[in-house]
Design a protein around this motif. Structure first.
Motif, PDB file in Angstrom:
ATOM      1  N   THR A  70     -58.602  44.419 -18.381  1.00 32.47           N
ATOM      2  CA  THR A  70     -59.225  44.185 -17.071  1.00 32.47           C
ATOM      3  C   THR A  70     -59.857  45.488 -16.622  1.00 32.47           C
ATOM      4  N   VAL A  71     -60.790  45.401 -15.670  1.00 29.04           N
ATOM      5  CA  VAL A  71     -61.416  46.612 -15.152  1.00 29.04           C
ATOM      6  C   VAL A  71     -61.565  46.493 -13.635  1.00 29.04           C
ATOM      7  N   VAL A  72     -61.238  47.592 -12.952  1.00 27.86           N
ATOM      8  CA  VAL A  72     -61.424  47.666 -11.508  1.00 27.86           C
ATOM      9  C   VAL A  72     -62.272  48.899 -11.187  1.00 27.86           C
ATOM     10  N   TRP A  73     -63.322  48.704 -10.429  1.00 31.02           N
ATOM     11  CA  TRP A  73     -64.129  49.811  -9.922  1.00 31.02           C
ATOM     12  C   TRP A  73     -63.303  50.479  -8.832  1.00 31.02           C
ATOM     13  N   ALA A  74     -62.748  51.646  -9.165  1.00 27.64           N
ATOM     14  CA  ALA A  74     -61.766  52.321  -8.322  1.00 27.64           C
ATOM     15  C   ALA A  74     -62.437  53.165  -7.254  1.00 27.64           C
ATOM     16  N   SER A  75     -63.223  52.495  -6.446  1.00 21.67           N
ATOM     17  CA  SER A  75     -63.874  53.158  -5.317  1.00 21.67           C
ATOM     18  C   SER A  75     -63.936  52.166  -4.169  1.00 21.67           C
ATOM     19  N   THR A  76     -63.410  52.554  -3.028  1.00 17.61           N
ATOM     20  CA  THR A  76     -63.487  51.690  -1.857  1.00 17.61           C
ATOM     21  C   THR A  76     -64.885  51.790  -1.254  1.00 17.61           C
ATOM     22  N   SER A  77     -65.275  52.990  -0.884  1.00 20.57           N
ATOM     23  CA  SER A  77     -66.580  53.168  -0.225  1.00 20.57           C
ATOM     24  C   SER A  77     -67.743  52.837  -1.145  1.00 20.57           C
ATOM     25  N   GLY A  78     -67.553  53.016  -2.461  1.00 16.62           N
ATOM     26  CA  GLY A  78     -68.622  52.700  -3.402  1.00 16.62           C
ATOM     27  C   GLY A  78     -68.811  51.212  -3.623  1.00 16.62           C
ATOM     28  N   SER A  79     -67.971  50.407  -2.977  1.00 16.29           N
ATOM     29  CA  SER A  79     -68.139  48.956  -3.066  1.00 16.29           C
ATOM     30  C   SER A  79     -68.457  48.343  -1.704  1.00 16.29           C
ATOM     31  N   PHE A  80     -67.672  48.661  -0.651  1.00 15.91           N
ATOM     32  CA  PHE A  80     -67.902  47.980   0.629  1.00 15.91           C
ATOM     33  C   PHE A  80     -69.217  48.370   1.296  1.00 15.91           C
ATOM     34  N   VAL A  81     -69.810  49.522   0.916  1.00 15.05           N
ATOM     35  CA  VAL A  81     -71.094  49.901   1.529  1.00 15.05           C
ATOM     36  C   VAL A  81     -72.205  48.928   1.155  1.00 15.05           C
ATOM     37  N   HIS A  82     -71.964  48.113   0.143  1.00 15.44           N
ATOM     38  CA  HIS A  82     -72.948  47.097  -0.248  1.00 15.44           C
ATOM     39  C   HIS A  82     -72.783  45.805   0.551  1.00 15.44           C
ATOM     40  N   GLY A  83     -71.783  45.751   1.440  1.00 11.61           N
ATOM     41  CA  GLY A  83     -71.506  44.516   2.155  1.00 11.61           C
ATOM     42  C   GLY A  83     -70.731  43.555   1.272  1.00 11.61           C
ATOM     43  N   GLU A 217     -54.426  45.471  -8.172  1.00 11.87           N
ATOM     44  CA  GLU A 217     -55.499  44.524  -8.442  1.00 11.87           C
ATOM     45  C   GLU A 217     -55.717  44.354  -9.946  1.00 11.87           C
ATOM     46  N   GLY A 218     -55.622  45.454 -10.687  1.00  7.56           N
ATOM     47  CA  GLY A 218     -55.728  45.347 -12.139  1.00  7.56           C
ATOM     48  C   GLY A 218     -54.633  44.477 -12.716  1.00  7.56           C
ATOM     49  N   LEU A 219     -53.423  44.640 -12.201  1.00  3.11           N
ATOM     50  CA  LEU A 219     -52.307  43.788 -12.633  1.00  3.11           C
ATOM     51  C   LEU A 219     -52.545  42.335 -12.257  1.00  3.11           C
ATOM     52  N   ARG A 220     -53.076  42.123 -11.053  1.00  2.00           N
ATOM     53  CA  ARG A 220     -53.357  40.743 -10.606  1.00  2.00           C
ATOM     54  C   ARG A 220     -54.361  40.074 -11.543  1.00  2.00           C
ATOM     55  N   LEU A 221     -55.395  40.810 -11.928  1.00  2.00           N
ATOM     56  CA  LEU A 221     -56.393  40.255 -12.840  1.00  2.00           C
ATOM     57  C   LEU A 221     -55.780  39.923 -14.194  1.00  2.00           C
ATOM     58  N   ALA A 222     -54.772  40.710 -14.596  1.00  2.00           N
ATOM     59  CA  ALA A 222     -54.101  40.487 -15.876  1.00  2.00           C
ATOM     60  C   ALA A 222     -52.954  39.486 -15.759  1.00  2.00           C
ATOM     61  N   ASP A 223     -52.787  38.925 -14.558  1.00  2.00           N
ATOM     62  CA  ASP A 223     -51.710  37.961 -14.297  1.00  2.00           C
ATOM     63  C   ASP A 223     -50.339  38.572 -14.567  1.00  2.00           C
ATOM     64  N   ARG A 224     -50.171  39.828 -14.146  1.00  2.00           N
ATOM     65  CA  ARG A 224     -48.895  40.528 -14.276  1.00  2.00           C
ATOM     66  C   ARG A 224     -48.334  40.851 -12.893  1.00  2.00           C
ATOM     67  N   ARG A 225     -47.030  40.764 -12.769  1.00  2.00           N
ATOM     68  CA  ARG A 225     -46.354  41.161 -11.530  1.00  2.00           C
ATOM     69  C   ARG A 225     -45.256  42.149 -11.912  1.00  2.00           C
ATOM     70  N   VAL A 226     -45.232  43.296 -11.237  1.00  2.00           N
ATOM     71  CA  VAL A 226     -44.281  44.347 -11.554  1.00  2.00           C
ATOM     72  C   VAL A 226     -43.521  44.740 -10.295  1.00  2.00           C
ATOM     73  N   ASN A 227     -42.206  44.845 -10.414  1.00  2.00           N
ATOM     74  CA  ASN A 227     -41.391  45.318  -9.303  1.00  2.00           C
ATOM     75  C   ASN A 227     -41.245  46.831  -9.436  1.00  2.00           C
ATOM     76  N   ALA A 228     -41.818  47.560  -8.474  1.00  2.00           N
ATOM     77  CA  ALA A 228     -41.775  49.024  -8.493  1.00  2.00           C
ATOM     78  C   ALA A 228     -41.616  49.502  -7.055  1.00  2.00           C
ATOM     79  N   PRO A 229     -40.388  49.533  -6.540  1.00  2.00           N
ATOM     80  CA  PRO A 229     -40.143  49.848  -5.122  1.00  2.00           C
ATOM     81  C   PRO A 229     -40.737  51.169  -4.658  1.00  2.00           C
ATOM     82  N   GLU A 230     -40.844  52.158  -5.534  1.00  2.00           N
ATOM     83  CA  GLU A 230     -41.403  53.443  -5.127  1.00  2.00           C
ATOM     84  C   GLU A 230     -42.884  53.351  -4.784  1.00  2.00           C
ATOM     85  N   LEU A 231     -43.511  52.237  -5.166  1.00  2.00           N
ATOM     86  CA  LEU A 231     -44.921  52.032  -4.846  1.00  2.00           C
ATOM     87  C   LEU A 231     -45.116  51.174  -3.608  1.00  2.00           C
ATOM     88  N   GLY A 232     -44.065  50.973  -2.832  1.00  2.00           N
ATOM     89  CA  GLY A 232     -44.197  50.314  -1.541  1.00  2.00           C
ATOM     90  C   GLY A 232     -43.986  48.822  -1.561  1.00  2.00           C
TER      91      GLY A 232
END
Length: 243
Positions: A70-83, A217-232
């Protein structure tokens, strides 16, 4: 082994990804490829160019060699600025070039907020006010109610990358609102992976940060769920059933 691919603009914030990979477990690999950032300026025109199809396609050529699923464009501002519509087209084009499921950090925030059942959110940004307002508009289009927005007025990703725990915590506290169900901290240049536990304890509510939701989001696209409490909370909650 699940291999997750990320296109990350420049270097600031990159340290979050190996840290997150370590917390996810040995059967998940995080592959990060840096794209050409162009001009390091948090202006709308520069941010739109940073996420241009040509820059993403050039990064994807290198990422494809890693075997990512899977691939995620890891930029918030580089995506939402396009609407909303422009960001959707950006993701569709990336998926076609990549030949695999694709998304971006902006959509990751919307999906992650829904996942934890947060409809009312407060936003703390490093961005100038004009850019912060565009992110709030994007979230509203995605069905979220933005009850507060905080802008820090920073103009370069390099400066954001110098922020540590104290600055991140100050931003989160300043952004929080009593009626917000979660606090969102966009900007993948911001180091937050080491501070998620502290942030959620200090605010007594879920905190969603850019690199955290990007990997989720990358995990979601790969249909994976991981329990990692240190990540919130995002990595510990059972999925919310949407109705």
């Amino acid at each position: 082994m699940t291999a997750l691919g990320f296109l990350h603009p420049g270097r600031p914030g990159e340290d979050d990804y190996p840290r997150i990979e370590q917390l996810l477990g040995s059967d998940i690999r995080v592959d990060l490829v840096h794209t050409d950032i162009g001009e390091d300026a948090l202006r709308v025109d520069a941010l739109r160019e940073m996420g241009s199809p040509e820059r993403l396609a050039a990064g994807m050529e290198r990422l494809r060699l890693t075997g990512a699923e899977t691939v995620v464009w890891a930029s918030t501002s580089g995506s939402f600025v396009h609407g909303w519509d422009g960001a959707q087209e950006q993701v569709r084009s990336l998926a076609m070039v990549a030949g695999m499921p694709a998304s971006s950090t902006s959509f990751a925030f919307v999906h992650a907020a829904r996942e934890i059942g947060a409809r009312r959110v407060a936003v703390g940004t490093t961005y100038p006010e004009e850019v912060a307002a565009l992110f709030a508009d994007f979230l509203r289009t995605g069905g979220l109610e933005v009850v507060a927005t905080r802008s820090s007025g920073i103009v370069t990703a390099d400066e954001v990358g110098t922020w540590g725990e104290e600055e991140v915590l100050t931003l989160a506290r300043a952004a929080d609102a009593a009626d917000a169900q979660a606090v969102l901290l966009p900007d993948t240049a911001l180091h937050t992976a080491a501070h998620l536990g502290l942030l959620e304890k200090a605010l007594s509510k879920p905190v969603l940060t850019a690199n955290q939701v990007t990997v989720w989001e990358g995990l979601r696209l790969a249909d994976r769920r991981v329990n990692a409490p240190e990540l919130g909370t995002l990595f510990t909650r059972e999925p919310i059933v949407q109705v």
